[in-house]
Scaffold this motif. Structure first.
Motif, PDB file in Angstrom:
ATOM      1  N   TRP A  79       0.875  -1.411  -0.125  1.00 21.66           N
ATOM      2  CA  TRP A  79       0.479  -0.202   0.251  1.00 21.66           C
ATOM      3  C   TRP A  79       0.713   1.413  -0.404  1.00 21.66           C
ATOM      4  O   TRP A  79       0.568   2.125  -0.488  1.00 21.66           O
ATOM      5  CB  TRP A  79      -0.685   0.142   1.729  1.00 21.66           C
ATOM      6  N   ASP A  80       2.157   1.360   0.879  1.00 25.11           N
ATOM      7  CA  ASP A  80       2.454   2.370   0.839  1.00 25.11           C
ATOM      8  C   ASP A  80       4.131   2.594  -0.367  1.00 25.11           C
ATOM      9  O   ASP A  80       4.773   3.670   0.208  1.00 25.11           O
ATOM     10  CB  ASP A  80       3.633   2.731   2.172  1.00 25.11           C
ATOM     11  N   THR A  81       4.368   1.792  -1.346  1.00 23.54           N
ATOM     12  CA  THR A  81       4.807   1.701  -1.936  1.00 23.54           C
ATOM     13  C   THR A  81       4.796   2.321  -3.422  1.00 23.54           C
ATOM     14  O   THR A  81       3.868   2.798  -3.409  1.00 23.54           O
ATOM     15  CB  THR A  81       5.325  -0.206  -2.691  1.00 23.54           C
ATOM     16  N   ASP A  82       5.791   3.104  -3.899  1.00 25.42           N
ATOM     17  CA  ASP A  82       5.166   2.615  -5.709  1.00 25.42           C
ATOM     18  C   ASP A  82       4.760   1.808  -6.409  1.00 25.42           C
ATOM     19  O   ASP A  82       4.280   2.698  -7.739  1.00 25.42           O
ATOM     20  CB  ASP A  82       6.653   3.090  -6.588  1.00 25.42           C
ATOM     21  N   VAL A  83       4.187   0.243  -6.174  1.00 26.50           N
ATOM     22  CA  VAL A  83       3.458  -0.269  -7.030  1.00 26.50           C
ATOM     23  C   VAL A  83       1.804  -0.012  -6.284  1.00 26.50           C
ATOM     24  O   VAL A  83       1.280   0.403  -5.540  1.00 26.50           O
ATOM     25  CB  VAL A  83       3.345  -2.044  -6.611  1.00 26.50           C
ATOM     26  N   PRO A  84       1.183   0.602  -7.444  1.00 24.55           N
ATOM     27  CA  PRO A  84      -0.116   1.030  -7.231  1.00 24.55           C
ATOM     28  C   PRO A  84      -1.230  -0.161  -6.860  1.00 24.55           C
ATOM     29  O   PRO A  84      -0.943  -1.312  -7.983  1.00 24.55           O
ATOM     30  CB  PRO A  84      -0.737   0.835  -8.909  1.00 24.55           C
ATOM     31  N   VAL A  85      -1.556  -0.295  -5.887  1.00 22.50           N
ATOM     32  CA  VAL A  85      -2.604  -1.073  -5.455  1.00 22.50           C
ATOM     33  C   VAL A  85      -4.108  -0.596  -4.782  1.00 22.50           C
ATOM     34  O   VAL A  85      -3.957   0.339  -4.102  1.00 22.50           O
ATOM     35  CB  VAL A  85      -2.147  -1.733  -4.317  1.00 22.50           C
ATOM     36  N   ALA A  86      -4.732  -1.564  -4.347  1.00 25.52           N
ATOM     37  CA  ALA A  86      -6.291  -1.240  -3.580  1.00 25.52           C
ATOM     38  C   ALA A  86      -5.669  -1.203  -2.172  1.00 25.52           C
ATOM     39  O   ALA A  86      -5.409  -2.534  -1.968  1.00 25.52           O
ATOM     40  CB  ALA A  86      -7.673  -2.040  -3.958  1.00 25.52           C
ATOM     41  N   LYS A  87      -6.445  -0.485  -1.551  1.00 24.82           N
ATOM     42  CA  LYS A  87      -6.483  -0.639  -0.007  1.00 24.82           C
ATOM     43  C   LYS A  87      -7.108  -1.604   0.312  1.00 24.82           C
ATOM     44  O   LYS A  87      -8.156  -1.807  -0.010  1.00 24.82           O
ATOM     45  CB  LYS A  87      -6.364   1.338   0.854  1.00 24.82           C
ATOM     46  N   THR A  88      -6.916  -1.974   1.169  1.00 20.01           N
ATOM     47  CA  THR A  88      -7.421  -3.244   2.132  1.00 20.01           C
ATOM     48  C   THR A  88      -8.057  -2.854   3.386  1.00 20.01           C
ATOM     49  O   THR A  88      -7.393  -1.730   4.220  1.00 20.01           O
ATOM     50  CB  THR A  88      -6.692  -4.529   2.540  1.00 20.01           C
ATOM     51  N   TYR A  89      -8.887  -3.569   3.751  1.00 17.44           N
ATOM     52  CA  TYR A  89      -9.598  -3.679   4.952  1.00 17.44           C
ATOM     53  C   TYR A  89     -10.061  -4.421   6.318  1.00 17.44           C
ATOM     54  O   TYR A  89      -9.667  -4.228   6.792  1.00 17.44           O
ATOM     55  CB  TYR A  89     -11.085  -2.494   5.174  1.00 17.44           C
ATOM     56  N   LEU A  90     -10.330  -5.818   5.941  1.00 13.47           N
ATOM     57  CA  LEU A  90     -10.581  -6.971   6.126  1.00 13.47           C
ATOM     58  C   LEU A  90      -9.667  -8.192   5.909  1.00 13.47           C
ATOM     59  O   LEU A  90     -10.747  -8.486   4.905  1.00 13.47           O
ATOM     60  CB  LEU A  90     -11.370  -6.511   7.267  1.00 13.47           C
ATOM     61  N   LEU A  91      -9.707  -8.975   6.608  1.00 12.79           N
ATOM     62  CA  LEU A  91      -9.565 -10.527   6.127  1.00 12.79           C
ATOM     63  C   LEU A  91     -10.649 -11.162   6.968  1.00 12.79           C
ATOM     64  O   LEU A  91     -10.018 -10.799   8.264  1.00 12.79           O
ATOM     65  CB  LEU A  91      -7.963 -10.826   5.853  1.00 12.79           C
ATOM     66  N   CYS A  92     -11.343 -11.867   5.783  1.00 13.10           N
ATOM     67  CA  CYS A  92     -12.425 -13.076   7.149  1.00 13.10           C
ATOM     68  C   CYS A  92     -11.325 -14.322   6.641  1.00 13.10           C
ATOM     69  O   CYS A  92     -12.153 -15.039   5.936  1.00 13.10           O
ATOM     70  CB  CYS A  92     -13.153 -12.404   6.599  1.00 13.10           C
ATOM     71  N   GLU A  93     -11.316 -14.870   8.465  1.00 14.46           N
ATOM     72  CA  GLU A  93     -10.561 -16.391   7.539  1.00 14.46           C
ATOM     73  C   GLU A  93     -11.832 -17.232   8.561  1.00 14.46           C
ATOM     74  O   GLU A  93     -11.861 -18.802   8.576  1.00 14.46           O
ATOM     75  CB  GLU A  93      -9.409 -17.122   8.598  1.00 14.46           C
ATOM     76  N   ASP A  94     -12.523 -17.017   8.810  1.00 11.86           N
ATOM     77  CA  ASP A  94     -14.193 -17.688   9.215  1.00 11.86           C
ATOM     78  C   ASP A  94     -14.638 -18.113   8.207  1.00 11.86           C
ATOM     79  O   ASP A  94     -15.785 -16.962   7.985  1.00 11.86           O
ATOM     80  CB  ASP A  94     -14.861 -16.833  10.218  1.00 11.86           C
ATOM     81  N   GLU A  95     -15.216 -19.501   7.672  1.00 16.86           N
ATOM     82  CA  GLU A  95     -15.869 -19.829   6.727  1.00 16.86           C
ATOM     83  C   GLU A  95     -17.221 -19.930   6.665  1.00 16.86           C
ATOM     84  O   GLU A  95     -18.218 -20.059   6.419  1.00 16.86           O
ATOM     85  CB  GLU A  95     -15.471 -21.367   6.307  1.00 16.86           C
ATOM     86  N   SER A  96     -17.062 -20.026   8.325  1.00 17.25           N
ATOM     87  CA  SER A  96     -18.595 -19.954   8.321  1.00 17.25           C
ATOM     88  C   SER A  96     -19.588 -18.886   8.232  1.00 17.25           C
ATOM     89  O   SER A  96     -20.815 -19.096   8.161  1.00 17.25           O
ATOM     90  CB  SER A  96     -19.484 -19.938  10.304  1.00 17.25           C
ATOM     91  N   ILE A  97     -19.764 -17.330   8.258  1.00 15.68           N
ATOM     92  CA  ILE A  97     -19.717 -15.969   7.764  1.00 15.68           C
ATOM     93  C   ILE A  97     -20.440 -16.545   6.306  1.00 15.68           C
ATOM     94  O   ILE A  97     -21.708 -16.491   6.119  1.00 15.68           O
ATOM     95  CB  ILE A  97     -18.930 -15.448   7.222  1.00 15.68           C
ATOM     96  N   ILE A  98     -19.974 -17.333   4.765  1.00 15.14           N
ATOM     97  CA  ILE A  98     -20.317 -17.088   3.800  1.00 15.14           C
ATOM     98  C   ILE A  98     -20.135 -17.827   3.147  1.00 15.14           C
ATOM     99  O   ILE A  98     -20.110 -18.188   2.309  1.00 15.14           O
ATOM    100  CB  ILE A  98     -20.408 -15.561   2.422  1.00 15.14           C
ATOM    101  N   GLY A  99     -18.734 -18.856   3.675  1.00 19.79           N
ATOM    102  CA  GLY A  99     -19.063 -20.692   3.316  1.00 19.79           C
ATOM    103  C   GLY A  99     -17.521 -20.918   3.057  1.00 19.79           C
ATOM    104  O   GLY A  99     -17.037 -21.080   2.437  1.00 19.79           O
ATOM    105  N   SER A 100     -16.888 -19.469   3.315  1.00 20.03           N
ATOM    106  CA  SER A 100     -15.609 -19.557   2.399  1.00 20.03           C
ATOM    107  C   SER A 100     -14.625 -18.314   2.916  1.00 20.03           C
ATOM    108  O   SER A 100     -15.125 -17.336   3.437  1.00 20.03           O
ATOM    109  CB  SER A 100     -15.363 -20.287   0.948  1.00 20.03           C
ATOM    110  N   MET A 101     -13.241 -18.071   3.185  1.00 19.70           N
ATOM    111  CA  MET A 101     -12.582 -17.462   3.523  1.00 19.70           C
ATOM    112  C   MET A 101     -13.089 -16.058   2.412  1.00 19.70           C
ATOM    113  O   MET A 101     -12.704 -16.635   0.865  1.00 19.70           O
ATOM    114  CB  MET A 101     -10.849 -17.620   3.819  1.00 19.70           C
ATOM    115  N   PHE A 102     -12.772 -15.233   3.234  1.00 21.13           N
ATOM    116  CA  PHE A 102     -13.156 -13.693   2.335  1.00 21.13           C
ATOM    117  C   PHE A 102     -11.861 -12.562   2.656  1.00 21.13           C
ATOM    118  O   PHE A 102     -11.758 -12.769   3.987  1.00 21.13           O
ATOM    119  CB  PHE A 102     -14.229 -13.526   2.548  1.00 21.13           C
ATOM    120  N   TYR A 103     -11.823 -11.528   1.701  1.00 26.41           N
ATOM    121  CA  TYR A 103     -11.241  -9.929   1.951  1.00 26.41           C
ATOM    122  C   TYR A 103     -12.414  -8.631   1.687  1.00 26.41           C
ATOM    123  O   TYR A 103     -12.495  -9.003  -0.059  1.00 26.41           O
ATOM    124  CB  TYR A 103      -9.605 -10.256   2.045  1.00 26.41           C
TER     125      TYR A 103
END
Length: 340
Positions: A77-101
């Motif tokens: 995020w803080d480098t010269d490489v353009p990327v989207a800002k991240t907000y959260l990672l959810c490793e709990d598969e019970s929420i929607i059935g698989s890991m997501f961010y």
């Protein structure tokens, strides 16, 4: 469980106090892309975000690593490489059935055809390719230790590891005998260049349609789809991008074979490689044909995984069957570079 939909109620409840600025009713719409990891546009009354998830169901080992995507995006995020800002990672598969961010929604342009027919001038086409070259060099110039990614890949010869990995992945998803793939599996280890010690962060799928450009300027605002990123040899990314241009236009391949590049303002392979070498301080590139053959093999192995998932019903795109049909043509193109 479908890869095309999300459990909106469960997701809304989960995000209520975890996603900054989220309020109101959650809406979700699946993007047409996201071949490997299903990708959704999320929105409430005022804001937009992007969610990427692992597909549910039985998966190949080490595939669909959305947690790795999240880690590398956050690190860059803080480098010269353009990327989207991240907000959260959810490793709990019970929420929607698989890991997501969840990450920032970037408002820009994605170009699918390397001839750039929607671009009005040769000057802009040239600038688009120039910025691809600039961003690729910037990525390979990042010090992994400085951004906390020193353990993002295994030590040793990158191409040796990759040939082994994709041979195993191909075997795990093999659906029929391919003489061309067998030839590549035999040839690549026997013709492996000596490791020159070059190590950088590599994207693993650096191509035009994995880049988000500014809405009106020929400038990249985000590199997309980091699932295959790792520490490796920088020439893997460069040769993969150049490899894609050897393919014919159409038939799902979207290459530049037979295209009059000069008439469109698009650089030749040699010009693009020379610009990259100048930016990264390389004098030349030995064993170039090996890198191209490796890239054809690797892409064919990846698409064999897509083909297998389409057969068992876990592929996330309606185009999965068509992509799977490209395995043999890609392998045969790789063999053609051996025989030249």
């Amino acid at each position: 469980m479908s890869t095309q939909t999300l459990n909106i109620e469960a997701l809304q409840n989960y995000l209520q106090d975890k996603l900054p600025g989220f309020s109101g009713q959650l809406h979700a719409e699946k993007f047409a892309g996201g071949q490997s990891n299903p990708t959704f546009l999320l929105s409430d009354d005022t804001q937009k975000w992007v969610l990427r998830r692992k597909p549910p169901g039985e998966l190949l080992a080490s595939a669909h690593a959305v947690d790795r995507e999240y880690r590398v995006l956050s690190a860059l995020w803080d480098t010269d490489v353009p990327v989207a800002k991240t907000y959260l990672l959810c490793e709990d598969e019970s929420i929607i059935g698989s890991m997501f961010y969840i990450m920032e929604y970037l408002d820009g342009r994605v170009f699918w055809d390397p001839e750039l027919p929607e671009v009005s001038s040769n000057k802009e086409r040239t600038a688009i390719y120039e910025d691809m070259n600039r961003v690729l060099a910037a990525l390979h110039s990042v010090d992994p230790l400085a951004v906390g990614l020193e353990d993002f890949g295994r030590p040793g010869n990158y191409f040796e590891r990759q040939v082994s990995r994709w041979t195993k992945q191909y075997r795990a998803s093999e659906t029929e005998h391919s003489p061309a793939m067998e030839r590549l599996i035999e040839w690549l280890p026997a013709n492996m260049p000596q490791d020159d010690g070059s190590v950088s962060l590599v994207h693993g799928d650096f191509r035009l349609d994995n880049l988000m450009f500014h809405p009106t300027e020929p400038r990249i605002i985000g590199i997309l789809d980091w699932e295959l990123s790792t520490l490796g040899h920088p020439l893997a990314d460069l040769s993969y991008q150049v490899m894609a241009w050897q393919m014919p236009a159409g038939d799902g391949l979207r290459g530049l074979a037979g295209c009059d590049r000069a008439a469109l303002g698009i650089p030749s392979d040699e010009e693009y490689i020379a610009s990259y070498c100048q930016r990264t301080g390389r004098a030349d590139i030995a064993h170039w044909s090996f890198y191209l053959v490796f890239c054809f093999f690797r892409l064919a192995a990846i698409l064999q995984g897509v083909k297998k998932r389409s057969l068992i019903g876990t592929a996330s795109s309606a185009e999965a069957t068509a992509k799977g049909a490209l395995v043999e043509p890609l392998a045969e193109m790789g063999v053609s570079y051996i025989d030249r």
